[in-house]
Scaffold this active site. Structure first.
Site, PDB file in Angstrom:
ATOM      1  CG  HIS A   1     -54.319 -17.192   1.372  1.00  0.00           C
ATOM      2  ND1 HIS A   1     -55.148 -17.910   0.534  1.00  0.00           N
ATOM      3  CD2 HIS A   1     -54.401 -17.812   2.579  1.00  0.00           C
ATOM      4  CE1 HIS A   1     -55.691 -18.905   1.208  1.00  0.00           C
ATOM      5  NE2 HIS A   1     -55.250 -18.862   2.452  1.00  0.00           N
TER       6      HIS A   1
ATOM      7  CG  HIS B   1     -59.743 -18.507   5.215  1.00  0.00           C
ATOM      8  ND1 HIS B   1     -59.521 -18.023   3.956  1.00  0.00           N
ATOM      9  CD2 HIS B   1     -58.691 -19.322   5.487  1.00  0.00           C
ATOM     10  CE1 HIS B   1     -58.366 -18.502   3.493  1.00  0.00           C
ATOM     11  NE2 HIS B   1     -57.851 -19.291   4.404  1.00  0.00           N
TER      12      HIS B   1
ATOM     13  CG  HIS C   1     -50.738 -23.792   5.880  1.00  0.00           C
ATOM     14  ND1 HIS C   1     -50.989 -23.901   4.531  1.00  0.00           N
ATOM     15  CD2 HIS C   1     -51.743 -23.005   6.369  1.00  0.00           C
ATOM     16  CE1 HIS C   1     -52.080 -23.204   4.211  1.00  0.00           C
ATOM     17  NE2 HIS C   1     -52.563 -22.660   5.319  1.00  0.00           N
TER      18      HIS C   1
ATOM     19  CD  GLU D   1     -55.397 -22.262   2.458  1.00  0.00           C
ATOM     20  OE1 GLU D   1     -56.170 -21.763   3.285  1.00  0.00           O
ATOM     21  OE2 GLU D   1     -54.213 -21.858   2.322  1.00  0.00           O
TER      22      GLU D   1
HETATM   23  C1  DHB Z   1     -52.210 -19.031   8.107  1.00  0.00           C
HETATM   24  C2  DHB Z   1     -52.243 -19.530   6.807  1.00  0.00           C
HETATM   25  C3  DHB Z   1     -53.427 -19.495   6.052  1.00  0.00           C
HETATM   26  O1  DHB Z   1     -53.538 -19.973   4.790  1.00  0.00           O
HETATM   27  C4  DHB Z   1     -54.571 -18.939   6.605  1.00  0.00           C
HETATM   28  O2  DHB Z   1     -55.669 -18.869   5.841  1.00  0.00           O
HETATM   29  C5  DHB Z   1     -54.558 -18.447   7.910  1.00  0.00           C
HETATM   30  C6  DHB Z   1     -53.380 -18.491   8.657  1.00  0.00           C
HETATM   31  C7  DHB Z   1     -50.961 -19.031   8.910  1.00  0.00           C
HETATM   32  O3  DHB Z   1     -49.963 -19.688   8.546  1.00  0.00           O
HETATM   33  O4  DHB Z   1     -50.941 -18.343   9.952  1.00  0.00           O
HETATM   34 FE    FE Z   2     -55.713 -20.019   4.157  1.00  0.00          FE
END
Ligand code: DHB
Ligand code: FE
Length: 280
Positions: free
Chosen positions: A12, A59, A193, A240
């Site tokens: 997302h 978030h 990530h 996540e």
């Molecule tokens: C990014 C990924 C995410 O899941 C998020 O909530 C905010 C930013 C990203 O990779 O930039």
């Molecule tokens: Fe996220």
């Protein structure tokens, strides 16, 4: 009885909203990611689900660090999109299904999941981006929403095992719902990530592959690790994956059939993945 048609799982990343607004879908950077969505649209277009039960994480928009429910279920008539402004227009609210939400809440609490009930709830990119990807250019969303927010932000986080159990309890609740709705389950976020700290930019394709390979037939394999171990393997925001695990649980205990998978690194800081699982 309601029928669960299957699950739609996707990253997302908020920058996707900017790419949609600019029309960058065919640009070399974005194309490998957007190419993962025609099968999602075809499937949803053919099945036409009436309701989406969406597991996602807030978030800091609806819940901030001062008040952080571990599990929160929306029971509102409407969920306004108050995303942070990465370019997507905010006018499209989501219509709720309060009766189904309250049924799920009652069943969950009866099942000893002491969830937070939210009769008002705002939603952010973790919810709007997957819908924009699935229903591009829709003037209004063609299905109702039951949002279920999992804390993946503020420690202590729930265990993967607990998230799978939550999803399975949601499955039992849906199985006992008397309505005739077709339901799609959605899990958003991940895959690996990390946005900040010493490991900013960290991704782990090997662990992502393990998660994707396990999701349909053996989600328990992902739940062996503690949440801290999952953070170590997938990054502090890669956790996540808990949303995906809960959504998988909501498909029930039987094996599901993987019908689509797309995986691409990077989209922004994220190893981006999209999957479809159908119930057999
Ligand atoms: C990014 C990924 C995410 O899941 C998020 O909530 C905010 C930013 C990203 O990779 O930039
Ligand atoms: Fe996220």
């Amino acid at each position: 009885m309601a029928r669960i048609i299957g699950g739609y799982f996707t990253s997302h990343v908020p920058a996707i909203g900017g790419a949609i607004v600019r029309g960058d879908q065919e640009e070399p950077y974005w194309k490998p990611f957007f190419d993962g969505f025609p099968p999602v649209r075809d499937w949803l277009g053919a099945e036409r689900p009436d309701v989406a039960v969406c597991f996602y994480n807030d978030h800091g928009l609806n819940f901030f660090l001062d008040k952080m429910p571990t599990f929160a279920v929306g029971a509102a008539h409407e969920y306004r999109n108050e995303d942070e402004g990465w370019g997507l227009p905010l006018f499209k609210s989501f219509s709720g299904h309060p009766d189904l939400s309250w049924h799920i809440i009652e069943q969950l609490v009866g099942d000893e999941f002491d969830v937070t009930t939210c009769q008002s709830m705002l939603v952010d990119h973790a919810l709007s981006i997957p819908f924009e990807l699935a229903y591009p250019k829709a003037k209004e969303w063609p299905l109702k929403l039951v949002p279920i927010a999992i804390n993946t932000v503020q420690y202590p986080l729930p265990s993967a095992k607990r998230c799978l159990a939550l999803g399975r309890a949601v499955h039992r609740a849906l199985a006992s719902w008397q309505g005739a709705e077709k339901i799609v389950v959605i899990g958003t976020g991940g895959l690996s990530h990390q946005l900040d700290g010493e490991r900013a930019g960290f991704v782990n394709p090997e662990y992502d592959r393990f998660c994707m390979d396990s999701l349909a037939a053996n989600p328990e394999a992902i739940c062996v690790d503690s949440t801290k171990e999952i953070v170590r393997k997938s990054g502090s925001q890669g956790v996540e994956i808990l949303n995906w695990i809960a959504a998988r649980g909501a498909l029930g205990e039987v094996p599901a059939r993987e019908t689509h998978r797309n995986y691409h690194i990077p989209i922004s800081n994220t190893a981006a993945a999209t999957m479809l699982l159908e119930t057999v």
